[in-house]
Structures are given as C-alpha cells and as structure tokens.
Design a protein around this motif. Structure first.
Motif, PDB file in Angstrom:
ATOM      1  N   PRO A   1       3.576   5.580  -7.036  1.00 17.07           N
ATOM      2  CA  PRO A   1       2.569   4.893  -7.857  1.00 17.07           C
ATOM      3  C   PRO A   1       3.165   4.204  -9.091  1.00 17.07           C
TER       4      PRO A   1
ATOM      5  N   GLY B   1       0.816  -1.211   0.000  1.00 18.13           N
ATOM      6  CA  GLY B   1       0.000   0.000   0.000  1.00 18.13           C
ATOM      7  C   GLY B   1       0.851   1.264   0.000  1.00 18.13           C
ATOM      8  N   ALA B   2       1.933   1.244   0.773  1.00 21.56           N
ATOM      9  CA  ALA B   2       2.798   2.425   0.840  1.00 21.56           C
ATOM     10  C   ALA B   2       3.511   2.656  -0.486  1.00 21.56           C
TER      11      ALA B   2
ATOM     12  N   SER C   1       7.579   8.982  -8.065  1.00 18.01           N
ATOM     13  CA  SER C   1       6.988   9.300  -6.763  1.00 18.01           C
ATOM     14  C   SER C   1       5.651  10.017  -6.865  1.00 18.01           C
ATOM     15  N   ALA C   2       4.970  10.044  -5.749  1.00 20.18           N
ATOM     16  CA  ALA C   2       3.754  10.826  -5.608  1.00 20.18           C
ATOM     17  C   ALA C   2       4.142  12.287  -5.381  1.00 20.18           C
TER      18      ALA C   2
ATOM     19  N   MET D   1       1.190  11.506   4.135  1.00 18.62           N
ATOM     20  CA  MET D   1       1.576  10.152   4.529  1.00 18.62           C
ATOM     21  C   MET D   1       2.635  10.162   5.621  1.00 18.62           C
TER      22      MET D   1
ATOM     23  N   THR E   1       0.995  14.678  -1.111  1.00 18.67           N
ATOM     24  CA  THR E   1       0.628  13.320  -0.691  1.00 18.67           C
ATOM     25  C   THR E   1       1.667  12.748   0.263  1.00 18.67           C
TER      26      THR E   1
ATOM     27  N   PHE F   1       2.286   1.856  -3.425  1.00 17.38           N
ATOM     28  CA  PHE F   1       1.233   2.401  -4.278  1.00 17.38           C
ATOM     29  C   PHE F   1       1.085   3.908  -4.024  1.00 17.38           C
ATOM     30  N   ALA F   2       1.047   4.295  -2.754  1.00 16.44           N
ATOM     31  CA  ALA F   2       0.782   5.677  -2.412  1.00 16.44           C
ATOM     32  C   ALA F   2       1.989   6.586  -2.641  1.00 16.44           C
TER      33      ALA F   2
END
Lengths: 485, 338
Positions: B72, B65-66, B289-290, B298, B294, B68-69
């Motif tokens: 991405p 999940g991390a 990276s995001a 996080m 974001t 993905f966030a």
C-alpha cells in the motif's frame, strides 16, 4: 475551492458518477444480449439474432467508455487520496486486485472473442462468451462493492497503532459484510432494471417510428422483454432497498436520519417525509409534509419502531468520536453530519425516479398486451423517458450513499479530510480535475451521438452468420473478416 | 521465501506481462502513420490487435491493484508522487481505448483521422512515460520521512529518466514492428520486417547504454546476467528478422523486454522506491508491504486464478492466430476524401 480536499472530492464525485452512468447499462446489457443470442441459438428465430447484433453494438459503444473511465477510478485513489490508501490498503487493496485478476481479464478477453469471433467460434460458444462477460461484470461489481461496503461498515479488520493503519484480519468477513449482502443485489438489480429500461426506450421509439414499420415485430419483442425485465428487477430493487434501509439504520443511523431529514428522535411511529425544508445550517426543520409511521417501518420493519434523529445522533457522535483532535476520525467542526439537503433529496430522487421508471414499464407492458399496437405520443414519451429516469436514479443513489457517509471516508475510522494526498499541489489537482472533466464532457457528446445514430438506424436485416467449427477452415483464407474494426 | 519477496516477484511478473503484451500494441499504434499508407492498411494494422489489446491493458490494472494490496505504501507514494505523468498516461489511454471501438463507427474520413491521432498519441505518450517512470523508480526520487514524494514533475525529467523513456519507446516500436511482420500478410509485412531491423538497432544502442548505466548505479550479479541476456535476445531478434524468421524475431523482442524489466526489478530489490533524500526513508519490500495475512490471502487467489487467466488469454491468441492480409479487411466507403 482552494483546498486540495475540495478539488479531490469534486474529482471523485464527477468521475465516479460519470463512470457509473455507463456501468449499470453494461452490466445489464451483457445479460440481455447473452439472453437474446441464446434465444437465437435455441429457437433460430431471426428476430433474436437481429436484436443481439443491434443491442450488442449499442452495448459495445457503452462498454468502451465504461471501461476506459474505470482505469481512472483505480488510479485516482492513489493519486489524490494517498493517506487514505496508506491507511486502508491492507484491507481495501485486495478486492481491487481481485477485481482486476478475476473480473477484468474475463470481461476484456471474452468481449474480444465475442466481437471478433463470429466467424471463428461455434455458435453456442460464441453466445457463451457473452455469458462469461456478464459473469465478469458481476464479479467486478462484487469486489468493488465489497470494498465500498467496507467503507460504509468496516469489518474484519483491526486498527494497528504501531503502523497507524487498518489491517485485515478476516477476509471472508469483508467479502460477506452485511452491508455488502444487501448492496450487491440492490446495485445489480438496478443495473438489470436500467438495461431493461434501455430496451424499452430504444425499442419503444423504433416501434412507433414511421421509418421502421417493417420491423415492428422485432422491436415489439425487444420492448416487451425490456419492460418485463425492468418491472421484475424493479420489484427486486425495491425489496433489496428495503433490506438496505434496515441495515443502514443499524450501522449508519446518521445516514438514515439525514436521508429523512429527521431532526428529532421519534420513539415510535416516525413519519416518512415527502417534502421538508430545513434551516440553512441543516440543524432543524421548518416545514414538512409527512406520512405517519412509514419511516419507522422502513428503518426497523415495525410501524412503532424507534428512529433516532440527527440532533441526538450528533450528540452521541461527538461524545464517541469528538474527544481526540489527533485522531484520524476527528471532525474539527464537531458536526459529524452530512449535508442534509443533499442526502434528503438524493434519497427521494433515487426512489421516485426508480418507481416512475417501473411504473412506465408496467404501463407499456399493459398497452402492448395481446397484440395491441399503441401509437400515442405518450407511449413514446414514456418509453424514451424510462432509461433517462434510471440513469438519474442510479446517480442519485450513489450520491446519497457516499454523501450520507460524510464526514467519514471510512465510517467511524477515518475522516475524509485526513485521506487526501499531502504531497499533491493545488495546481496539480486543478490540472487533473479540469482535464478529466473536459475530456469526459467531450466524450459524453461523442458517445451519446453514436448511441443515437445507431439506435435510430435500427437493427440490421437478418443475415445468416457463419457457422464455424473451432478448428476453422482453410478455404476461406481470403474472405473478409466477419467483423473488423 | 518471505511473502513480501514473493509479492515483489509477482508484481514484477505483472509488469512484465504488461510491457511485453501492451508493448507490442503500443508499437502497432505508434507505427500506424509510418507503416500504413491508406485507411484500409491502417485498419489492417489495427485489426491485428483488435481482439487482444484490451486484455493486454488489464495487466496494468492488475499490476496497479496488486501494488495497492501488497504494498500500500508503494502504491500511495508512487501514484501521488508521479502525479502529472500518470494523469497524462490516463488521459491518453482513455482516448486510445475509445479510438479502437469508435473509429469504425462513422464513415467520415475526418472522423477516422481524429481517432487515428488518438491511437498514435495514446501509444507514444504512455510508451515514453512508462519508461521515464520506471527509470525514476530504480534511480530513486526524493521521499521524506512520512513516505511522501517531495519533488516535482521536473525531478522526474532527469537524463536517466528520459533515457529510460526513450528505451521503452524504441523497444515498443521494435516489438510492434516485429508483431506486425508476424501477424500481417502482403506488402506491409515486408515493410514492417525491414523497419523492425532498423528500429531494433536503434533500440539496442539506447537499451545497452541505459542498462549499463543502471548496472553501474544499482545493479548486482543477477541483474547483470539478466541485462546481458536481454541484450543478446534483442540482437538475436534482429538477426532473425533479417533472416525472415518472424516468429523467432518476435520472441526475441518479447524476451528482451521481459528480461530487461526483470533486471530492473532485481536491481531495485529490496527497495521498491529508494529515497534520494535519505536512504532511511526508502520504501522497501518490508516497510511498504501489507500484513502477512493479506499477503497469504492474495497468494492463494493468485495461485488459483493466474494460471486460469494465462490459459484463456493464450487461447484468444490461438483463436486469432491467422495473419491478417488486406483482403481480410472489408472494403468500406470513406466519406469526405478529397
């Protein structure tokens, strides 16, 4: 099915509907087991401990499969939908990460403590562990529904043409999206209703079973608790669903119109259709049985509110989205319309099955009022039907809300066909969908077999559990564990 | 420090958490047919990880999940590119996870042995494939200008990748044996300790070859230091196991895995997935990276909640700190034993 798009969609549908057969039951049962155990700690009535252990076991059998199929959910987004992931990751990824960090750790850790902790934790703390697991399931639902609500109604983002993706600008807007605020209560209350109906089914069956006459009072308690929960939660499901309908009409009017198969705009007093047959191409209505004005009320809160029809909306969407074939949201067919029979019927099944389950719960409560002990065959049938109705109703609700968003994966921002992984071969996708479906099918048989086995066996006799302190004690070094795998 | 670098480090930490924790419970699963002689001993082994394995696995979900966030593009390329290995990992983790919960639900011997197989396969396959996957991430894979993986499953099955798989397999086996020696009592404890020494020697040889290979390919001074200390920790762990110091031995393999993974991430930095097609196509901490916003959100959430998770997860280990001996396993009648 020769395109990766179709295969990936089927896989998502199969795995998600399957996953969500178990999830609501888990959410609801963790609450009910926590309530039962707390009642036991408080009142010391042995029935509550027996019910705690009995439904705790059924909950764990169910939890296990919900948990492991959840891993697939997180992975398949990247595997089959990599372009979607690239496009939305900046917004959509964070809730997923938070779900793992804030919810999954809580659930798994405290569930482990609960399962193995009977002889290690003081009683109040042991019950507290189940409450924490329940809070974990709620947190999990919050984050994943926030992510889904964003797909229904994207907020708190901006489209960055340089990176070609949606980028987060307001995290709180995503967390408190208005779609989220109506979806979360609807889903959670439906989960409570499902667990209530599950108690009704299991206890109702055991209550009349000749093998379990000695324990009738235990199951009566469970049955009445379950029926009351199902009924109260059911009422909440209806109310929250009504709010949802109004928000949906506002942000996804096409979904509301296709839920109703309302082809032509009604300026006032739109009818609610009980039964409609459209032409096979889904473009017009041939025959319909309707109740006047009810749809206007559902959609707008007023009996003479205007409800837009599919044909008008399609024209609007074509004008708004149909200009640029290079855009991610462009639908080459120009339809911008979901598959009407699917949305129409799943909407009806969702409501109808839920209402029926609530009705059965009400009847069962009435039949067992003030010490009455019904034995009729209809009593058992209604009880056993209740949880099955709920599982089907839950599935119908999700199929409706996801299919009703089509052709978009993110409403107004990205077409589903643009989200799929370009690098994955059709062979790979087939291997994936076939192996997962086969495994899931097999596991369903195993799971249902175990649930039936333990449900039929009934609650174990009362046995005073150990009452440890947190320090443990040294005199029990060789005593068998209170619970072992 | 750039937030992208912070998140690269945090993702490394999550994978370290995953491999050091689930590493030993994979080891326990893999050693089931080797160390346990009968059903009761198998249960003894399974119960050493019973309360904790699921929490250990959540480190994987958090890492996923991390990724993905925070990155991405990394998540998208990695998961769609390493398709079949990940599918295999998923399938085997599913049956493994269910096996722990379902194995004891029926008394038939055949039922038990089927779920035992699920645990064994579900431990071997991921233990091997995670190594293959990570070795390939470090080594680089064909990635095109749209950031998509262009290889096949056979691209991943190169000598370096396979060696990486063997290394994680042997390290997790050793780690598991050390854990069993630490967490059981009685005969099986001694068998596990003796086996951990032998496995440790095998793991040490494979790991040294792999880490030297990595170092010559893509390492820098920092990764060299981490790899050397990782190797020393493994040797120390083996020595401690021989000396009967089970706690220290387990810490030895724990540190080995942690530092080896840390070294791999250092060797990888600033790439997150190098491209062998053209270095310009490599995914890096910056181009995958995001956004800053974001990552800021996080970071706040991670700073607040990660210590909390560590706190209660440690508490679980404390609650279940006792060694499990054969007497702790309730006797159960097995049906259908010939």
């Amino acid at each position: 099915m020769d395109s990766i798009l179709d295969i990936a969609r089927w896989q998502f549908g199969i795995t998600t509907v399957y996953h969500f057969l178990f999830v609501p039951l888990t959410i609801g049962l963790t609450l009910l087991v926590a309530v039962m155990e707390t009642l036991w700690v408080r009142t010391k009535q042995p029935e509550w401990l027996r019910l705690t252990r009995f439904f705790g076991k059924l909950m764990l059998i169910n939890f296990a499969i919900g948990g492991v199929t959840g891993i697939v959910q997180e992975f398949q987004v990247g595997m089959n939908w990599s372009d979607y992931s690239r496009f939305v990751g900046d917004v959509f990824g964070a809730p997923l990460a938070f779900e793992a960090l804030l919810a999954f750790f809580l659930e798994s850790t405290f569930l482990g403590l609960w399962i193995f902790g009977w002889d290690k934790l003081p009683r109040g703390l042991h019950a507290g562990c189940m409450w924490i697991v329940h809070v974990g399931t709620l947190a999990s639902a919050w984050f994943i529904l926030a992510a889904n609500s964003w797909m229904q109604h994207p907020v708190g983002y901006t489209y960055n043409p340089e990176t070609g993706r949606a980028e987060l600008t307001d995290f709180w807007a995503v967390m408190f999206n208005k779609v989220q605020l109506v979806t979360f209560p609807h889903v959670i209350l439906a989960a409570y209703m499902t667990a209530g109906a599950f108690l009704v089914g299991v206890c109702g069956w055991l209550y009349v079973s000749k093998l379990h006459q000695a324990d009738r009072e235990v199951y009566r308690k469970g049955l009445r608790l379950g029926a009351a929960v199902a009924l109260v939660a059911g009422l909440g499901v209806a109310i929250s669903g009504d709010f949802q309908g109004k928000v949906m009409t506002e942000v996804q009017p096409m979904k509301m119109a296709s839920a109703e198969a309302l082809y032509d705009t009604k300026d006032s007093c739109a009818p609610f259709s009980l039964f409609t047959i459209g032409t096979p191409d889904g473009k017009s209505e041939k025959f319909a049985v309707t109740v006047p004005c009810v749809l206007s009320f559902l959609a707008t809160g007023s009996f003479d509110g205007k409800v837009e029809g599919i044909n008008d909306l399609r024209t609007q969407y074509r004008e708004k989205y149909g200009q640029d074939p290079g855009a991610r949201y462009y639908d080459p067919s120009g339809d911008y319309t979901p598959i009407i029979p699917v949305t129409y019927w799943t909407f009806r099944y969702m409501i109808g099955l839920g209402v029926l389950a609530a009705l059965f719960s009400a009847l069962l409560l009435y039949m067992t009022r003030r010490g009455r002990a019904p034995t009729s065959r209809w009593f058992t049938r209604m009880a056993v039907a209740a949880p099955i109705l709920m599982l089907l109703g839950n599935s119908a609700g999700w199929i409706f809300t996801e299919m009703g968003r089509q052709p978009w994966v993110v409403f107004g921002l990205m077409n589903t066909s643009n989200g799929v992984s370009p690098g994955v071969s059709v062979t790979e996708a087939w291997i994936s969908v076939i192996s997962l479906t086969a495994l899931y099918g097999f596991l369903a048989v195993v799971e249902v077999g175990l649930l039936l086995k333990y449900a039929k066996k009934g609650a174990d006799p009362f046995e005073e559990p150990p009452s440890p302190t947190l320090r443990g004690s040294d005199d029990d070094t060789d005593k068998p564990l209170a619970f072992a795998y | 420090m750039e937030l992208t670098t912070v998140w690269f480090i945090l993702i490394a930490v999550l994978w370290i958490g995953y491999f050091t924790l689930e590493g030993f419970d994979f080891g326990v699963g893999m050693l089931l047919p080797v160390l346990a002689r009968d059903d009761r001993e198998r249960r003894q082994l399974i119960n050493t990880i019973g309360p904790v394995w699921d929490g250990n696995e959540v480190w994987l979900l958090t890492a996923g999940g991390a990724t993905f966030a925070a990155f991405p593009e990394w998540y998208a390329t990695l998961f769609s590119g390493f398709y079949l290995p990940l599918l295999l990992i998923l399938l085997t983790l599913i049956v493994r996870g269910l096996a722990f919960e379902y194995r004891h639900q029926r008394p038939e011997a055949a039922w038990h042995s089927w779920w035992d197989r699920a645990i064994i396969v579900g431990s071997y396959v991921p233990a091997l494939l995670w190594g293959v996957a990570f070795a390939n991430i470090v080594r680089g894979v064909p990635i095109d200008e749209t950031k998509d993986f262009t290889g096949t499953i056979f691209t991943l099955l190169n000598p370096f990748g396979l060696l990486g798989g063997i290394v994680t397999l042997l390290l997790f086996l050793t780690h598991g044996a050390m854990f069993i020696a630490l967490k059981t009592d009685g005969d099986i404890r001694h068998r596990a300790r003796a086996l951990s020494v032998k496995l440790g020697l095998g793991a040490a040889v494979a790991a040294v070859v792999f880490l030297v290979w990595t170092q010559t390919m893509t390492g820098d001074a920092w990764s060299a230091v981490l790899f050397v200390v990782a190797a020393l920790a493994l040797v120390a762990g083996i020595v401690m196991a021989r000396a009967g110091r089970e706690g220290w031995a387990f810490i030895g393999t724990f540190v080995t895995i942690a530092l080896a993974v840390a070294g791999l991430f250092v060797a990888l930095f600033p790439d997150v997935m190098p491209s062998t097609t053209d270095a310009a196509y490599s995914l890096t901490t910056t181009n995958a990276s995001a956004t800053h916003y974001t990552l800021t959100v996080m970071t706040w959430v991670a700073v607040i909640f990660t210590p909390l998770v560590l706190l209660y997860q440690s508490w679980t280990y404390w609650v279940f700190r006792k060694r499990i001996s054969i007497h702790h396993i309730p006797e159960a009648e097995l049906e259908g034993v010939s």
